[in-house]
Design a protein around this motif. Structure first.
Motif, PDB file in Angstrom:
ATOM      1  N   ASP A  88       8.243 -32.481  14.019  1.00 29.19           N
ATOM      2  CA  ASP A  88       6.931 -32.655  14.657  1.00 29.19           C
ATOM      3  C   ASP A  88       6.438 -31.407  15.373  1.00 29.19           C
ATOM      4  O   ASP A  88       5.246 -31.308  15.703  1.00 29.19           O
ATOM      5  CB  ASP A  88       7.005 -33.800  15.676  1.00 29.19           C
ATOM      6  N   ALA A  89       7.332 -30.453  15.649  1.00 30.38           N
ATOM      7  CA  ALA A  89       6.951 -29.261  16.404  1.00 30.38           C
ATOM      8  C   ALA A  89       7.900 -28.124  16.055  1.00 30.38           C
ATOM      9  O   ALA A  89       9.006 -28.349  15.556  1.00 30.38           O
ATOM     10  CB  ALA A  89       6.988 -29.543  17.907  1.00 30.38           C
ATOM     11  N   LEU A  90       7.458 -26.903  16.337  1.00 27.52           N
ATOM     12  CA  LEU A  90       8.221 -25.691  16.022  1.00 27.52           C
ATOM     13  C   LEU A  90       8.432 -24.872  17.282  1.00 27.52           C
ATOM     14  O   LEU A  90       7.496 -24.667  18.066  1.00 27.52           O
ATOM     15  CB  LEU A  90       7.453 -24.863  14.981  1.00 27.52           C
ATOM     16  N   PHE A  91       9.672 -24.386  17.457  1.00 30.81           N
ATOM     17  CA  PHE A  91       9.997 -23.547  18.622  1.00 30.81           C
ATOM     18  C   PHE A  91      10.765 -22.309  18.186  1.00 30.81           C
ATOM     19  O   PHE A  91      11.632 -22.362  17.313  1.00 30.81           O
ATOM     20  CB  PHE A  91      10.859 -24.304  19.629  1.00 30.81           C
ATOM     21  N   SER A  92      10.452 -21.177  18.850  1.00 29.76           N
ATOM     22  CA  SER A  92      11.227 -19.945  18.668  1.00 29.76           C
ATOM     23  C   SER A  92      11.107 -19.082  19.912  1.00 29.76           C
ATOM     24  O   SER A  92      10.087 -19.104  20.607  1.00 29.76           O
ATOM     25  CB  SER A  92      10.723 -19.159  17.447  1.00 29.76           C
ATOM     26  N   ALA A  93      12.158 -18.326  20.187  1.00 31.43           N
ATOM     27  CA  ALA A  93      12.116 -17.295  21.230  1.00 31.43           C
ATOM     28  C   ALA A  93      12.178 -15.916  20.579  1.00 31.43           C
ATOM     29  O   ALA A  93      12.422 -14.920  21.257  1.00 31.43           O
ATOM     30  CB  ALA A  93      13.278 -17.471  22.204  1.00 31.43           C
ATOM     31  N   GLY A  94      11.941 -15.863  19.285  1.00 31.78           N
ATOM     32  CA  GLY A  94      12.071 -14.617  18.540  1.00 31.78           C
ATOM     33  C   GLY A  94      10.787 -13.827  18.427  1.00 31.78           C
ATOM     34  O   GLY A  94       9.949 -13.818  19.338  1.00 31.78           O
ATOM     35  N   ASN A  95      10.614 -13.172  17.296  1.00 28.96           N
ATOM     36  CA  ASN A  95       9.485 -12.285  17.021  1.00 28.96           C
ATOM     37  C   ASN A  95       8.157 -13.034  17.201  1.00 28.96           C
ATOM     38  O   ASN A  95       7.848 -13.958  16.449  1.00 28.96           O
ATOM     39  CB  ASN A  95       9.634 -11.769  15.586  1.00 28.96           C
ATOM     40  N   THR A  96       7.365 -12.624  18.193  1.00 33.72           N
ATOM     41  CA  THR A  96       6.117 -13.330  18.502  1.00 33.72           C
ATOM     42  C   THR A  96       5.141 -13.301  17.331  1.00 33.72           C
ATOM     43  O   THR A  96       4.562 -14.323  16.958  1.00 33.72           O
ATOM     44  CB  THR A  96       5.447 -12.718  19.741  1.00 33.72           C
ATOM     45  N   GLY A  97       4.954 -12.125  16.750  1.00 36.21           N
ATOM     46  CA  GLY A  97       4.031 -12.011  15.634  1.00 36.21           C
ATOM     47  C   GLY A  97       4.439 -12.856  14.447  1.00 36.21           C
ATOM     48  O   GLY A  97       3.601 -13.459  13.774  1.00 36.21           O
ATOM     49  N   ALA A  98       5.752 -12.911  14.184  1.00 36.22           N
ATOM     50  CA  ALA A  98       6.247 -13.715  13.069  1.00 36.22           C
ATOM     51  C   ALA A  98       6.018 -15.197  13.329  1.00 36.22           C
ATOM     52  O   ALA A  98       5.663 -15.956  12.412  1.00 36.22           O
ATOM     53  CB  ALA A  98       7.727 -13.432  12.831  1.00 36.22           C
ATOM     54  N   MET A 133      13.455  -8.868  15.891  1.00 34.11           N
ATOM     55  CA  MET A 133      12.344  -8.677  16.825  1.00 34.11           C
ATOM     56  C   MET A 133      11.384  -7.562  16.392  1.00 34.11           C
ATOM     57  O   MET A 133      10.178  -7.674  16.594  1.00 34.11           O
ATOM     58  CB  MET A 133      12.880  -8.372  18.231  1.00 34.11           C
ATOM     59  N   ALA A 134      11.917  -6.511  15.804  1.00 36.63           N
ATOM     60  CA  ALA A 134      11.088  -5.340  15.501  1.00 36.63           C
ATOM     61  C   ALA A 134      10.456  -5.383  14.110  1.00 36.63           C
ATOM     62  O   ALA A 134       9.720  -4.474  13.746  1.00 36.63           O
ATOM     63  CB  ALA A 134      11.925  -4.066  15.645  1.00 36.63           C
ATOM     64  N   GLU A 135      10.710  -6.434  13.346  1.00 34.56           N
ATOM     65  CA  GLU A 135      10.182  -6.488  11.985  1.00 34.56           C
ATOM     66  C   GLU A 135       8.678  -6.760  11.968  1.00 34.56           C
ATOM     67  O   GLU A 135       8.138  -7.412  12.873  1.00 34.56           O
ATOM     68  CB  GLU A 135      10.911  -7.569  11.184  1.00 34.56           C
ATOM     69  N   GLU A 136       8.020  -6.243  10.912  1.00 29.68           N
ATOM     70  CA  GLU A 136       6.586  -6.474  10.751  1.00 29.68           C
ATOM     71  C   GLU A 136       6.370  -7.957  10.498  1.00 29.68           C
ATOM     72  O   GLU A 136       6.946  -8.528   9.574  1.00 29.68           O
ATOM     73  CB  GLU A 136       6.064  -5.645   9.577  1.00 29.68           C
ATOM     74  N   PRO A 137       5.526  -8.624  11.316  1.00 29.77           N
ATOM     75  CA  PRO A 137       5.464 -10.089  11.307  1.00 29.77           C
ATOM     76  C   PRO A 137       5.101 -10.728   9.973  1.00 29.77           C
ATOM     77  O   PRO A 137       5.865 -11.547   9.452  1.00 29.77           O
ATOM     78  CB  PRO A 137       4.411 -10.394  12.381  1.00 29.77           C
ATOM     79  N   VAL A 138       3.947 -10.384   9.436  1.00 26.38           N
ATOM     80  CA  VAL A 138       3.471 -11.084   8.234  1.00 26.38           C
ATOM     81  C   VAL A 138       4.386 -10.810   7.046  1.00 26.38           C
ATOM     82  O   VAL A 138       4.749 -11.725   6.295  1.00 26.38           O
ATOM     83  CB  VAL A 138       2.015 -10.690   7.923  1.00 26.38           C
ATOM     84  N   LYS A 139       4.788  -9.550   6.872  1.00 26.82           N
ATOM     85  CA  LYS A 139       5.678  -9.203   5.759  1.00 26.82           C
ATOM     86  C   LYS A 139       7.004  -9.937   5.864  1.00 26.82           C
ATOM     87  O   LYS A 139       7.542 -10.419   4.862  1.00 26.82           O
ATOM     88  CB  LYS A 139       5.917  -7.693   5.723  1.00 26.82           C
ATOM     89  N   SER A 140       7.554 -10.027   7.061  1.00 26.58           N
ATOM     90  CA  SER A 140       8.854 -10.680   7.230  1.00 26.58           C
ATOM     91  C   SER A 140       8.771 -12.172   6.915  1.00 26.58           C
ATOM     92  O   SER A 140       9.683 -12.738   6.318  1.00 26.58           O
ATOM     93  CB  SER A 140       9.381 -10.462   8.651  1.00 26.58           C
ATOM     94  N   VAL A 141       7.659 -12.823   7.305  1.00 25.50           N
ATOM     95  CA  VAL A 141       7.495 -14.242   7.011  1.00 25.50           C
ATOM     96  C   VAL A 141       7.355 -14.465   5.508  1.00 25.50           C
ATOM     97  O   VAL A 141       7.882 -15.435   4.954  1.00 25.50           O
ATOM     98  CB  VAL A 141       6.281 -14.809   7.779  1.00 25.50           C
ATOM     99  N   ARG A 142       6.654 -13.554   4.833  1.00 29.00           N
ATOM    100  CA  ARG A 142       6.451 -13.694   3.388  1.00 29.00           C
ATOM    101  C   ARG A 142       7.709 -13.386   2.582  1.00 29.00           C
ATOM    102  O   ARG A 142       7.962 -14.013   1.554  1.00 29.00           O
ATOM    103  CB  ARG A 142       5.312 -12.777   2.946  1.00 29.00           C
ATOM    104  N   ARG A 143       8.498 -12.415   3.044  1.00 26.20           N
ATOM    105  CA  ARG A 143       9.659 -11.969   2.278  1.00 26.20           C
ATOM    106  C   ARG A 143      10.928 -12.739   2.587  1.00 26.20           C
ATOM    107  O   ARG A 143      11.751 -12.972   1.698  1.00 26.20           O
ATOM    108  CB  ARG A 143       9.889 -10.471   2.528  1.00 26.20           C
ATOM    109  N   LYS A 144      11.115 -13.138   3.845  1.00 27.49           N
ATOM    110  CA  LYS A 144      12.356 -13.789   4.245  1.00 27.49           C
ATOM    111  C   LYS A 144      12.190 -15.307   4.228  1.00 27.49           C
ATOM    112  O   LYS A 144      12.132 -15.978   5.262  1.00 27.49           O
ATOM    113  CB  LYS A 144      12.808 -13.302   5.621  1.00 27.49           C
ATOM    114  N   LYS A 145      12.129 -15.864   3.020  1.00 27.15           N
ATOM    115  CA  LYS A 145      11.901 -17.291   2.845  1.00 27.15           C
ATOM    116  C   LYS A 145      13.059 -18.137   3.365  1.00 27.15           C
ATOM    117  O   LYS A 145      12.879 -19.324   3.674  1.00 27.15           O
ATOM    118  CB  LYS A 145      11.682 -17.606   1.361  1.00 27.15           C
ATOM    119  N   GLN A 146      14.256 -17.538   3.439  1.00 28.36           N
ATOM    120  CA  GLN A 146      15.436 -18.268   3.905  1.00 28.36           C
ATOM    121  C   GLN A 146      15.794 -17.934   5.350  1.00 28.36           C
ATOM    122  O   GLN A 146      16.922 -18.176   5.782  1.00 28.36           O
ATOM    123  CB  GLN A 146      16.625 -17.974   2.984  1.00 28.36           C
TER     124      GLN A 146
END
Length: 349
Positions: free
Chosen positions: A93-103, A64-77
């Protein structure tokens, strides 16, 4: 059969609440399959019935507290990135998450992709209306963008109107611009320019703009779609949440501290208070939608329990049945010239 890619590791109560919510949704939705991305040693033991549920291993989790853009770029798995890639590849067809909003926003914009002609995707939610012709209203942006141009707010009016028409079933939904007064000349330069653009859209039959609305009035249903810059929208949402929680707690504390007769009276009004609490809980209507991207991308509150997650799956199914994204893409392409009109304040930036 629709497929929804689920970030099973996202949220304060994940994966337990996510799995339970998906199983509830599976039992309610006969035309949906669910792809759960997560750490299988934690997710698999929670599954009671794997009918129409596919599990995919994800070695990483975006916290939750991770920097959004960096985490998406670095954590490919990560569970979120793998789920987003499944949508991009056409496997879901669609994507759902209850996690990091920015990510989730970053994954929606950079992986799923922005609709051509939409300058800035936004986060949209459905709020309760306690007066007016309809029970709910759409509000956006709820925090995807800290700053907006007038053109962004104008496009939000069109997108929000589209959602209210196609998903909520409203005819000619009334679009209002959140401002510090109802007069047309209120607000800073961005909001004055946005008012002019929204009126331009109304003149060209793109939406039904009714003018400015104030934050103190929006729960009374003056508009079916309330448009805000991301900073103001997020602040307004949190102020409403905080006020509702405080009032409910104050009422409970006052009753419990006022003696036996007050407690007896409290017991009598408890069902009414419960109903009021449920009406104030906007999560009952589902999650917040990242609107302006190439597939439904939906975010539930981090503290969501199973019921809220199940309700959000129902919301996503409705978006898929309505073919909302394809309709938005078609509309945007057809009205490209009217949607890309710039205000004077935008031209100066």
């Amino acid at each position: 059969m629709f497929k929804i890619a689920v970030d099973a590791m996202g949220g304060d109560n994940a994966p337990q609440a996510v799995v339970a919510g998906i199983e509830q949704a599976r039992d309610r939705l006969s035309d949906v399959e669910f792809m759960l991305f997560g750490q299988l040693d934690k997710v698999a033991p929670l599954i009671k019935n794997d009918e129409r549920i596919t599990l995919i291993q994800a070695d990483e989790v975006i916290e939750m507290a991770e920097e959004p853009v960096k985490s998406v770029r670095r954590k490919k798995q990560s569970s979120l990135v793998l789920a987003a890639n499944a949508v991009k590849a056409g496997e879901a067809d669609a994507l759902f998450s209850a996690g990091n909003t920015g990510a989730l926003l970053a994954a929606g914009i950079f992986i799923v992709g922005r609709i051509k002609g939409i300058d800035r995707p936004a986060l949209m939610t459905v709020m309760p209306a306690f007066a007016g012709p309809n029970d709910n209203f759409v509000m956006m942006d709820m925090g995807a963008n800290a700053e907006n141009r007038a053109t962004h707010l104008y496009q939000y009016g069109v997108l929000g109107s589209f959602y209210a028409t196609n998903i909520l079933g409203y005819q000619a939904p009334r679009v209002g611009l959140l401002n510090n007064g109802t007069e047309a000349d209120k607000g800073d330069q961005v909001h004055k320019a946005a008012h002019e653009l929204l009126q331009y859209g109304a003149d060209h039959q793109l939406l039904n703009f009714i003018g400015n609305v104030e934050a103190r009035d929006i729960l009374q249903g003056p508009a079916d779609v309330v448009i805000a810059d991301g900073f103001s929208g997020n602040a307004t949402l949190k102020a409403i949440e905080g006020t509702a929680l405080t009032l409910l707690k104050l009422m409970k504390d006052s009753i419990m501290s006022a003696g036996p007769l007050a407690k007896l009276g409290g017991a009598l009004v408890k069902p009414a208070l419960k109903t009021m609490q449920e009406r104030l809980d906007y999560s009952k209507a589902g999650g917040a939608v990242v609107i302006g991207v190439k597939a439904p991308v939906v975010k539930a509150h981090g503290s969501s329990e199973a019921e809220t997650i199940a309700n959000t799956m129902v919301q996503i199914e409705a978006m898929l049945h309505a073919d909302l994204v394809a309709k938005v893409e078609s509309f945007v392409a057809e009205h490209a010239a009217d949607l890309t009109v710039q205000s004077a304040s935008d031209d100066e930036k």
